[in-house]
Design an enzyme around this catalytic site. Structure first.
Site, PDB file in Angstrom:
ATOM      1  N   GLU A   1      -2.928   9.371 -14.216  1.00  0.00           N
ATOM      2  CA  GLU A   1      -1.835   8.819 -15.026  1.00  0.00           C
ATOM      3  C   GLU A   1      -1.702   7.311 -14.880  1.00  0.00           C
ATOM      4  OE1 GLU A   1       0.104   9.413 -11.036  1.00  0.00           O
ATOM      5  OE2 GLU A   1      -1.477  10.381 -12.187  1.00  0.00           O
TER       6      GLU A   1
ATOM      7  N   CYS B   1      -3.318  13.585  -6.168  1.00  0.00           N
ATOM      8  CA  CYS B   1      -3.030  12.848  -4.933  1.00  0.00           C
ATOM      9  C   CYS B   1      -2.517  13.805  -3.852  1.00  0.00           C
ATOM     10  CB  CYS B   1      -2.082  11.680  -5.206  1.00  0.00           C
ATOM     11  SG  CYS B   1      -2.013  10.498  -3.840  1.00  0.00           S
TER      12      CYS B   1
ATOM     13  N   HIS C   1      -5.109   8.796  -9.187  1.00  0.00           N
ATOM     14  CA  HIS C   1      -4.004   9.018 -10.118  1.00  0.00           C
ATOM     15  C   HIS C   1      -4.498   8.832 -11.551  1.00  0.00           C
ATOM     16  CE1 HIS C   1      -0.580   9.226  -7.304  1.00  0.00           C
ATOM     17  NE2 HIS C   1      -1.349   8.476  -6.544  1.00  0.00           N
TER      18      HIS C   1
END
Length: 192
Positions: free
Chosen positions: A176, A76, A174
């Site tokens: 994650e 990001c 993202h």
């Protein structure tokens, strides 16, 4: 050891938790010696470009990061700061990727928040991941498509969803927060 760059940008702990769920240990640090010695470095972040670059410069981490030789993954804001310039705060960035970060024109909802598919996958980060998979995005600025683009997302305009140059990898989305496909991408990075 996996080092996660600490530079006053949000979302770092969710990256640390994702790495540890995959069975790897990690440390959040702004210590240049630890960053240089780490097996892999992750440069995540949610925040504002000019204040993030100010912190990196104050700590001397701007020079450290762009000169790392081990695999580095920007996420990001981390991807955006690896570019040469950001319109956010008219910020000179690290210049690893030879492209500019621009603000989305508000033709649709900005920031771009939510799941979106990516295409034109061209990196070992995407091994085992099908084209047109969905990943989670949260951003108002985007890196223009360039020679280092390794995946494309189309929201208002086509932009670099992922980039790679030498040992530097980056995603605008993202991983994650992107379910099993995001975990697969992180695992692919950790196994480089």
């Amino acid at each position: 050891m996996i080092a996660i760059v600490k530079y006053n940008a949000g979302n770092i702990l969710s990256v640390k938790n994702a790495i540890e769920r995959l069975g790897y240990s990690s440390i959040v640090t702004d210590d240049e010696t630890i960053l240089k010695l780490a097996e892999k470095v992750i440069f995540p972040g949610v925040g504002e470009a000019s204040s993030a670059m100010k912190y990196l410069k104050e700590k001397g981490l701007d020079e450290v990061i762009k000169n790392l030789t081990q695999p580095v993954l920007g996420i990001c804001l981390g991807q955006q700061l690896l570019c040469k310039f950001s319109e956010e705060g008219n910020t000179e960035c690290l210049g690893v990727f030879d492209t500019t970060v621009k603000k989305f024109e508000p033709k649709l909802k900005v920031p771009h928040i939510g799941w979106n598919n990516i295409s034109k996958l061209n990196s070992e980060l995407f091994e085992g991941i099908a084209s047109d998979e969905n990943f989670y995005f949260v951003h108002s600025f985007y890196a223009e498509i360039c020679q280092e683009t390794t995946a494309v997302c189309d929201y208002i305009v086509p932009f670099s969803a992922s980039m790679q140059k030498d040992n530097f990898y980056a995603t605008q989305f993202h991983p994650e927060k992107s379910s099993s496909e995001g975990e697969r991408l992180l695992l692919n990075f950790l196994k480089l």
